[in-house]
Design an enzyme around this catalytic site. Structure first.
Site, short mmCIF file in Angstrom:
data_model
loop_
_atom_site.label_atom_id
_atom_site.label_comp_id
_atom_site.label_asym_id
_atom_site.label_seq_id
_atom_site.Cartn_x
_atom_site.Cartn_y
_atom_site.Cartn_z
N ASP A 19 0.46 -0.70 0.07
CA ASP A 19 0.32 0.10 -0.08
C ASP A 19 0.80 1.27 -0.20
O ASP A 19 0.28 2.40 0.34
CB ASP A 19 -0.98 0.11 1.31
CG ASP A 19 -0.34 -0.36 2.62
OD1 ASP A 19 0.80 -0.05 3.13
OD2 ASP A 19 -0.55 0.31 3.60
N GLU A 20 2.17 0.67 -0.50
CA GLU A 20 2.72 2.59 -0.45
C GLU A 20 3.75 2.31 -1.59
O GLU A 20 4.09 1.32 -2.08
CB GLU A 20 4.25 2.48 1.21
CG GLU A 20 4.99 3.86 1.22
CD GLU A 20 6.09 2.94 1.72
OE1 GLU A 20 6.46 3.92 2.46
OE2 GLU A 20 5.38 2.63 3.07
#
Length: 357
Positions: A19-20
């Site tokens: 998620d990054e």
């Protein structure tokens, strides 16, 4: 879906977790004034929310990876922070020193013991002080971070080094049968991802956080790549058996590394054959690994080159290793990149700087 949206902004997108990601907006031809960047971030957040059916994300925009990450953390959840170029130290210095990447509980406690509680406190310390306190590589890194000195580029399509899954528990687990069941579930998640990607691994790692938040890892490397649940779960359970579980477990994680695109093992073997056991304290300064047929390099590792002399690993990946040739009491040295298996480069024991002068 999220990564696809980011790739619409720039050809240079570096995904660092599920998620990054970092995005090089300059490479995408965007205007880099604060007003334009703020509008771009608002638009990205709304498109992300619409495309995913409700997911919200935090965006940090700055002149370096470090400041962009810190910016995204400061305004969570659903945040947006643009740090104008030239104002990096104004943002950094009031923050707790633990806001910096790589400053975990152990390093944070060590810095706090000498009065370093904010990034401004860290900025006041000399390079020699920091190296003496936390070691050569870590001290040099903190010295640069306190000055917003981070020129790392965005590197797209990074080679996957590991696949892992972990879970944090609301109540500390103490029952061995429950822990072994949890390991089986985590192993299933990891193997599903391995098989989906058509990869296999040679090393199983168990991450273990105690009730007091002490975090350890235990690893075991096998002779051949594997991609089956039984192997991953069996090895992880054996690793669990060697850990003191007194007081309970707050978090468990299972990972597979040493990835390859093939599996070559004995289909009828009863048990995997271990060839190496590794132990690491996540919050400790990394120690050099034993020399292997194909060396594995990690940031901060002390090395020696046949011609350039002593240095330390600045970064590695894609069978390349970048070394900075300097010491805690020398001027900044040259940086060179070599093949990961360069015969002239070898791990070295950390020097005993206490005996120097």
């Amino acid at each position: 879906m999220v990564m696809d949206l980011l790739r619409e902004l720039s050809p240079l997108v570096e995904q660092v977790s599920v998620d990054e990601a970092y995005v090089d907006l300059a490479a995408g031809g965007h205007a880099l004034d604060v007003e334009s960047l703020t509008a771009l971030a608002h638009d990205l957040k709304e498109r992300l929310h619409t495309a995913t059916g409700g997911v919200r994300g935090s965006v940090g925009i700055a002149s370096s990876k470090t400041l962009a990450k810190i910016g995204s953390e400061l305004d969570k959840p659903d945040g947006l922070l643009v740090i104008p170029a030239g104002s990096e130290l104004d943002v950094l210095h009031p923050l707790p020193v633990r806001s910096l990447p790589g400053v975990g509980p152990a390093t944070g406690d060590r810095l706090s013991s000498v009065g370093v509680r904010t990034v401004a406190d860290l900025h006041e310390r000399s390079l020699t002080d920091l190296v003496t306190l936390v070691g050569q590589a870590h001290g040099s890194g903190l010295y640069r971070l306190a000055r917003a000195d981070d020129d790392r580029p965005v590197v797209p399509d990074r080679e996957a080094k590991s696949v892992s899954a972990e879970r944090t528990y609301a109540t500390d687990l103490t029952d061995l049968a429950t822990l072994e069941h949890e390991i089986g579930s985590l192993a299933q998640r990891v193997v599903t991802r391995l098989q989906k990607d058509g990869t296999a691994g040679r090393t199983v790692t168990l991450k273990f956080r105690r009730y007091d938040f002490t975090t350890l890892t235990r690893s075991q490397t096998l002779t051949q790549p594997f991609d089956d649940v039984r192997t991953v779960a069996d090895v992880a359970r054996r690793l669990l058996a060697g850990i003191d579980r007194t007081g309970g477990v707050r978090l468990l994680g299972v990972g597979v590394s040493g990835l390859a695109t093939y599996v070559q093992g004995d289909l009828f073997a009863e048990d995997p054959e271990p060839v190496a056991d590794l132990e690491e304290d996540i919050d400790a300064v990394p120690e050099p690994e034993a020399v292997r047929a194909v060396p594995v390099w990690h940031p901060g590792q002390d090395v020696e080159h046949a011609e350039m002399g002593r240095g330390w690993v600045w970064g590695s990946g894609l069978n390349r290793v970048t070394v900075r040739f300097e010491g805690p009491r020398t001027a900044p040295g040259p940086v060179r990149t070599y093949a990961g298996d360069d015969p002239d480069l070898s791990p070295a024991d950390p020097p005993d700087w206490r005996s120097d002068g």
